[in-house]
Design a protein around this motif. Structure first.
Motif, PDB file in Angstrom:
ATOM      1  N   ASP A  52      -6.496  -4.922  -1.794  1.00  0.00           N
ATOM      2  CA  ASP A  52      -6.256  -6.161  -1.033  1.00  0.00           C
ATOM      3  C   ASP A  52      -6.870  -7.358  -1.754  1.00  0.00           C
ATOM      4  O   ASP A  52      -6.290  -8.441  -1.793  1.00  0.00           O
TER       5      ASP A  52
ATOM      6  N   TRP B 177       0.874  -1.184   0.000  1.00  0.00           N
ATOM      7  CA  TRP B 177       0.000   0.000   0.000  1.00  0.00           C
ATOM      8  C   TRP B 177       0.905   1.227   0.000  1.00  0.00           C
ATOM      9  O   TRP B 177       1.560   1.539   0.985  1.00  0.00           O
TER      10      TRP B 177
ATOM     11  N   ARG C 146      -8.478   0.656  -0.684  1.00  0.00           N
ATOM     12  CA  ARG C 146      -7.633  -0.366  -0.042  1.00  0.00           C
ATOM     13  C   ARG C 146      -8.265  -1.753  -0.140  1.00  0.00           C
ATOM     14  O   ARG C 146      -7.582  -2.751  -0.397  1.00  0.00           O
ATOM     15  N   GLU C 147      -9.576  -1.792   0.061  1.00  0.00           N
ATOM     16  CA  GLU C 147     -10.267  -3.091   0.041  1.00  0.00           C
ATOM     17  C   GLU C 147     -10.117  -3.757  -1.329  1.00  0.00           C
ATOM     18  O   GLU C 147      -9.827  -4.946  -1.440  1.00  0.00           O
TER      19      GLU C 147
ATOM     20  N   ASN D 241      -7.551   4.893  -4.536  1.00  0.00           N
ATOM     21  CA  ASN D 241      -7.517   4.995  -3.064  1.00  0.00           C
ATOM     22  C   ASN D 241      -8.474   3.995  -2.409  1.00  0.00           C
ATOM     23  O   ASN D 241      -9.074   4.279  -1.381  1.00  0.00           O
TER      24      ASN D 241
ATOM     25  N   ASP E 101       1.874  -3.654   4.169  1.00  0.00           N
ATOM     26  CA  ASP E 101       1.739  -2.255   4.597  1.00  0.00           C
ATOM     27  C   ASP E 101       3.097  -1.572   4.562  1.00  0.00           C
ATOM     28  O   ASP E 101       4.132  -2.203   4.852  1.00  0.00           O
TER      29      ASP E 101
ATOM     30  N   ARG F 200      -2.088   3.080  -4.225  1.00  0.00           N
ATOM     31  CA  ARG F 200      -3.220   3.924  -3.805  1.00  0.00           C
ATOM     32  C   ARG F 200      -3.811   4.632  -5.038  1.00  0.00           C
ATOM     33  O   ARG F 200      -5.017   4.622  -5.250  1.00  0.00           O
TER      34      ARG F 200
ATOM     35  N   ARG G 210      -3.351 -10.167   1.462  1.00  0.00           N
ATOM     36  CA  ARG G 210      -3.548  -8.712   1.416  1.00  0.00           C
ATOM     37  C   ARG G 210      -2.246  -8.071   0.959  1.00  0.00           C
ATOM     38  O   ARG G 210      -1.206  -8.747   0.845  1.00  0.00           O
TER      39      ARG G 210
ATOM     40  N   SER H 177      -5.554   2.189  -7.563  1.00  0.00           N
ATOM     41  CA  SER H 177      -6.803   1.590  -7.081  1.00  0.00           C
ATOM     42  C   SER H 177      -7.864   2.645  -6.786  1.00  0.00           C
ATOM     43  O   SER H 177      -8.936   2.303  -6.273  1.00  0.00           O
TER      44      SER H 177
END
Ligand SMILES: NC(=O)c1ccc[n+]([C@@H]2O[C@H](COP(=O)([O-])OP(=O)(O)OC[C@H]3O[C@@H](n4cnc5c(N)ncnc54)[C@H](O)[C@@H]3O)[C@@H](O)[C@H]2O)c1
Length: 262
Positions: free
Chosen positions: A201, A185, A197-198, A195, A215, A190, A212, A193
């Motif tokens: 992942d 991430w 995250r789900e 922004n 981080d 970011r 996932r 996608s």
């Protein structure tokens, strides 16, 4: 808790999210941090956010003069340099169609920038009795990925360079290692996608054992560990911080044997 008080780290490419988390992790361990990046807007914002223990120096790692002035300003500001973290990179890549200019630009930033920064900074570490360098490899340096050529080649080169730097600098008590993150991430993911995250992942789930993304904080804690005395036995190697990406093969996480019987 790792104690790096009295230590000073230079983080090239530090203005990005991964760099920010590395700077934070060093500060939380008591160290002071120079963020060296071409992006002065984000670099200055980060230094303002993290306070007096972080100082931004606008630096283009493809310029020897810029690297020299970054090193002198770092020493003038904090008194020395103990660690160098070579985070800066370009994702410039046109796959098999990449031109010579694109090859030279990508390798200049991703490999030669890190090599020359290390060459120029290690005499300063030597004056302080030793130090540590952490280079940035990637899963892309170990596995082929669609559409990639320059980035992947540069990251594979980083892994080889790390071993040779470690051999050459061991006598000066300077350890050189690399970290190779999986999908992390970061600013890039970011933005790709939206922004989300789900969603990110979910895309990463089948090919990372951890199901996932990695981080940025997990990359950062590995970097701080490699610089610390807790890692004094680790030299010339790569630490996969990839959530298990390279541990699994093309079958991914699914048992395919039942398909044979069905
Ligand atoms: N994002 C991921 O999923 C991922 C995965 C594996 C490895 N990595 C590695 O992590 C590191 C950071 O990746 P990221 O995705 O955050 O990248 P990014 O593009 O967001 O950040 C790169 C940083 O380097 C700086 N930079 C670029 N050229 C420079 C130059 N010539 N001089 C100084 N600074 C320069 C940029 O301004 C930027 O702040 C890279 O080394 C990358 O290869 C990232």
């Amino acid at each position: 808790m790792i104690d790096l008080s009295q230590k000073i780290a230079v983080v090239s490419g530090g203005a990005t999210l991964i760099g920010e988390k590395i700077a934070e992790a060093f500060v939380n361990s008591g160290a002071k941090v120079i963020v060296a990046d071409i992006n002065d807007e984000d670099g200055n914002k980060l230094a303002d956010k993290l306070g007096d223990n972080v100082h931004f120096i606008k630096t283009d790692i493809t310029s020897d003069e810029n690297i020299d002035s970054c090193i002198s300003e770092s020493i003038a500001h904090f008194g020395g340099i103990d660690f160098l973290i070579n985070v800066a990179c370009t994702y410039l890549d046109n796959g098999a169609d990449s031109s010579r200019d694109e090859w030279l630009t990508a390798l200049n930033t991703n490999v030669i920038g890190a090599a020359i920064f290390t060459q120029k900074v290690t005499p300063q570490m030597k004056k302080r009795g030793g130090g540590a360098v952490v280079n940035f490899g990637s899963i892309s340096g170990k596995r082929a990925q669609p559409g990639r050529m320059l980035y992947a080649t540069s990251k594979a080169a980083i892994l080889g360079m790390t071993r040779n730097q470690a051999l050459l600098l061991a006598e000066d008590n300077i350890r050189i290692n690399s970290v190779s993150p999986g999908w992390t991430w970061s600013n890039v993911i970011r933005d790709f996608s939206g922004n989300n995250r789900e969603k990110a992942d979910g895309v990463a789930e089948p090919f990372h054992l951890n199901s996932r993304l990695v981080d940025a904080e997990e990359v950062a804690s590995s970097v701080v560990f490699l610089c610390s005395d807790a890692a004094s036995g680790i030299n010339g190697t790569d630490l996969a911080v990839d959530g298990g990406y390279t541990a699994i093969g093309p079958e991914q996480k699914t048992d395919r044997l039942p398909e044979l019987a069905s």
